[in-house]
Design a protein around this motif. Sequence first.
Motif, short mmCIF file in Angstrom:
data_model
loop_
_atom_site.label_atom_id
_atom_site.label_comp_id
_atom_site.label_asym_id
_atom_site.label_seq_id
_atom_site.Cartn_x
_atom_site.Cartn_y
_atom_site.Cartn_z
N ALA A 1 0.83 -1.20 0.00
CA ALA A 1 0.00 0.00 0.00
C ALA A 1 0.87 1.25 0.00
CB ALA A 1 -0.94 0.00 1.20
N ALA B 1 -10.18 5.60 0.31
CA ALA B 1 -9.00 4.76 0.06
C ALA B 1 -8.43 4.21 1.36
CB ALA B 1 -7.94 5.59 -0.67
N LEU C 1 -10.58 1.36 2.93
CA LEU C 1 -10.61 0.07 2.25
C LEU C 1 -9.85 -1.00 3.03
CD1 LEU C 1 -10.06 0.99 -1.52
CD2 LEU C 1 -12.11 0.02 -0.48
N VAL C 2 -8.71 -0.63 3.61
CA VAL C 2 -7.87 -1.64 4.29
C VAL C 2 -8.54 -2.16 5.57
CG1 VAL C 2 -5.66 -2.06 5.41
CG2 VAL C 2 -5.75 -0.76 3.28
N SER D 1 -5.87 0.38 -2.97
CA SER D 1 -5.98 1.42 -1.94
C SER D 1 -4.83 2.41 -2.05
CB SER D 1 -5.96 0.76 -0.55
OG SER D 1 -5.89 1.73 0.47
N LEU E 1 -5.18 6.36 -3.00
CA LEU E 1 -4.69 7.34 -2.03
C LEU E 1 -3.60 8.21 -2.65
CD1 LEU E 1 -4.77 8.41 0.87
CD2 LEU E 1 -3.10 6.66 1.49
#
Length: 430
Positions: A45, A83, A86-87, A104, A108
């Motif tokens: 990420a 964004a 999402l995690v 994500s 971002l």
Amino acid sequence: MGARRDAVMLLAGGAAADFAFRIAQVALPLVVLHETGSVAATGLAGGAVGIPVVLSPWWARRARQWVDSGPRLAVVAAVSAVALALVPGAAALGALSPALLILSGLLLGCADALSNPGRSALLADTGDRWRVDRAVLLLTWQDGLRRIGMLVGPPIGAVAVATGLANTLLWIEAATVLGAGLLAVRVKPERAGAAQQLSGTEPASGAGPLSGAGPLSGAEARGQGGAEAPSIRASLRGRPDILYGWIARGTGCLTWFAFTLGLSVIGAERGQPGVYLAAGMSGYGAGALFGTVVSLAVVRRIPPIPVAALAWTAMGLCWVGMGVWTTPAVVAVLGALSGVTVVLGIAAISVLITRTSYGAERRALLSGQSVVVNASSSAGLFVGGPIIATAGAEATLVGAGLLTSAVALGVLVRRGARTAEPQILVRQDR
């Protein structure tokens, strides 16, 4: 009062979002590792975030000009919040995967490429409405608040993670970013031409208050007014001092790995994991806060490029000292000195940007600066591990410091050979 209120809202929102990021960055790799079981996935990420930022000179040339008001900044903040959410959302559902982490990060990164320079440009425009030279003051304090988050955030994050709140921290970060955007909703865009009315100057592409420029040409007026979206390269025309400043700062970002990764390796090799890095970062944070307080007084009295060049020269010498006299006490002291010098250098470049540009060109230049910082930092981290493994951490610190100082001094010599420092034509009433 309106400009002061807007400045407070922008500073508070930016500081809160950055503070939440500093806390959550401790939790993110742990959440990813727990959910995926893959060490390699922990950096997906974060690594994906940098890709849109580095490529932003090509895809974001027009998009970054759109973020010229509080409501539009809030829209981009909402994208960032989605964004970020999402995690932890996928983790809660047991559906976190490498593909989603990359998605994500890319989403971002796109939002960051617009929101970071957009918030800085809006803050500088607000400073122009408030009072002459308030733009650089606000940008300096924005950087200072960010460094407070760097100093305080990670320890808080570590404590929260230890109590089992890792996933919660990610939700908090998403909510804080959204809240930061909402704080900016009432901030209005700067009217075209307001900056030169305030300062009594007529900034132009290729010239401005630093060079005693005359009236704008037709093409330049279109670029400043925002009818056309100027590229980063076009905005640099006639502003070689900003390019020189970016070269010095970019080199410092490129070699930054020697400080962070190098001190981490030294601590591990000497059986004191984390001690050397903690000493260096604590000293650096404290020095940066002090530098924030004194920087504006310094850059108002000394030409910006000599300040920037000497600042990164001193920072490089601090790293040389760390490589030669490697003890926690020396690392802390030299870390503090490097923190002071870096803030002075950044403030000097902010002076150049805010006094020679506004509107569309200012946003382009701030975007260019973001690209320089992100691209050079990412490149340094990419090659840093192999370099340290080959040369050793102490030798890497010495070499990185010498390279940083040499480039900074080269910038000073090249700039001095080009021209004498131009007069700053701004009103001195306070």
